[in-house]
Design an enzyme around this catalytic site. Sequence first.
Site, PDB file in Angstrom:
ATOM      1  N   ARG A 257       4.370   0.349  -4.388  1.00 15.86           N
ATOM      2  CA  ARG A 257       2.965   0.329  -3.974  1.00 15.86           C
ATOM      3  C   ARG A 257       2.580   1.721  -3.495  1.00 15.86           C
ATOM      4  O   ARG A 257       3.002   2.148  -2.419  1.00 15.86           O
ATOM      5  CB  ARG A 257       2.763  -0.715  -2.868  1.00 15.86           C
ATOM      6  CG  ARG A 257       1.419  -0.590  -2.173  1.00 15.86           C
ATOM      7  CD  ARG A 257       1.086  -1.810  -1.343  1.00 15.86           C
ATOM      8  NE  ARG A 257       2.050  -2.140  -0.311  1.00 15.86           N
ATOM      9  CZ  ARG A 257       2.128  -1.548   0.880  1.00 15.86           C
ATOM     10  NH1 ARG A 257       1.331  -0.548   1.185  1.00 15.86           N
ATOM     11  NH2 ARG A 257       3.025  -1.953   1.756  1.00 15.86           N
ATOM     12  N   HIS A 261      -1.333  -1.639   1.700  1.00 13.06           N
ATOM     13  CA  HIS A 261      -1.211  -3.051   1.327  1.00 13.06           C
ATOM     14  C   HIS A 261      -2.580  -3.625   0.994  1.00 13.06           C
ATOM     15  O   HIS A 261      -2.767  -4.299  -0.015  1.00 13.06           O
ATOM     16  CB  HIS A 261      -0.570  -3.832   2.472  1.00 13.06           C
ATOM     17  CG  HIS A 261      -0.473  -5.301   2.220  1.00 13.06           C
ATOM     18  ND1 HIS A 261       0.410  -5.843   1.318  1.00 13.06           N
ATOM     19  CD2 HIS A 261      -1.153  -6.345   2.745  1.00 13.06           C
ATOM     20  CE1 HIS A 261       0.274  -7.159   1.295  1.00 13.06           C
ATOM     21  NE2 HIS A 261      -0.676  -7.483   2.149  1.00 13.06           N
ATOM     22  N   TYR A 270       4.156   3.322   8.895  1.00  7.22           N
ATOM     23  CA  TYR A 270       5.490   2.727   8.704  1.00  7.22           C
ATOM     24  C   TYR A 270       6.295   3.308   7.554  1.00  7.22           C
ATOM     25  O   TYR A 270       7.437   2.910   7.351  1.00  7.22           O
ATOM     26  CB  TYR A 270       5.364   1.212   8.541  1.00  7.22           C
ATOM     27  CG  TYR A 270       4.440   0.746   7.434  1.00  7.22           C
ATOM     28  CD1 TYR A 270       4.842   0.740   6.105  1.00  7.22           C
ATOM     29  CD2 TYR A 270       3.143   0.308   7.731  1.00  7.22           C
ATOM     30  CE1 TYR A 270       3.987   0.310   5.103  1.00  7.22           C
ATOM     31  CE2 TYR A 270       2.286  -0.120   6.725  1.00  7.22           C
ATOM     32  CZ  TYR A 270       2.714  -0.121   5.415  1.00  7.22           C
ATOM     33  OH  TYR A 270       1.874  -0.547   4.419  1.00  7.22           O
TER      34      TYR A 270
END
Length: 364
Positions: A257, A261, A270
């Site tokens: 990805r 998200h 993160y």
Amino acid sequence: MVQLLTPEGERVAHPELDPLVEALSREELQGLYRDLVLIRRFDAEATALQRQGELGLWASLLGQEAAQVGSGRALRPQDHAFPTYREHGVAWCRGVDPVNLLGMFRGVNHGGWDPDEKNFHLYTIIIGAQTLHATGYAMGVQRDGDVGTGDPQRDTAVIAYFGDGASSQGDVSEALVFAGVNNSPVVFFCQNNQWAISEPNEKQTRAPLWHRARGFGFPGIRVDGNDVLAVYAVTAQALENARCGQGPTFVEAYTYRMGAHTTSDDPTKYRVSAEVEVWKHRDPIERYKRWLTTSGTADAAFFEAVEAEADELGRSVRERCLAMPDPDGTAMFDHVYAEAHPVTARERAWFTEYQASFEQEVAR
């Protein structure tokens, strides 16, 4: 991991899968590139629309185009797909108007397309629930006798899309149990983009995801999810096995990805930027473009025409999205129950009166 194109765009021989790719015409091979570019352009436009306040939320597929287009083009018209909320590329391959994908995220409809018309189910927000829907549908296909007849126009397969994070959900395990026990004609297509929102794979599983299929009694396979040719071939083979009555397959498309998200997420909290930079060099579109060029399958004029078409798609999507009419507020009470219900009738009456109060204030 199955791979037919290296990140540099060099062809890798695979005796079992090569015939599936070699059967594709020049136009079909070019079509895969067109799909990849157009769906990325649409995705970028949708992200921009959200940032400008025109969509409430958007789940980008940036970096996962090859996994979706490759698998989507492996489907036959009678096959049925059950997506998450990110399968914009599969929707494109099934003929869903891209603007219809925006309606739910703009808050003007509950989905925007007829699942029966396109054999593409509505987006599922509940993580992993669609795998149960797909397995149940596949069991129904079995009972209708539409598996293993030898008729390519009749034999049907089902595909369930989900991410690596969803693989930790109980619904997915239950779907795998039912599919395995019933030998159902379903392909579980897991797009392992390596991040379940903010949790990396190593916090979800100690073993490769495709190994899980063994415990449920059917085969699993890992494919390079950024290699559109490999994804197409692996999925086509798995779907054909399902149609012939050989049961389910677990396909793990190993991809990444590239973005957040969803537009409400900040991935810089993160994961490190160096990781993203590494995967930029594995871009599925650039990889495929290099192979098309070096193999003589496409020329500069073709690529320029696709870019022009992508720009036109972006313009069209924006204009048609902004022109979507807002629904009447009372539409939220429609179809809650199959028949009229006193509770929703009271709520509708209250809401109608509440809305009218604002008009009265303006009149004063």
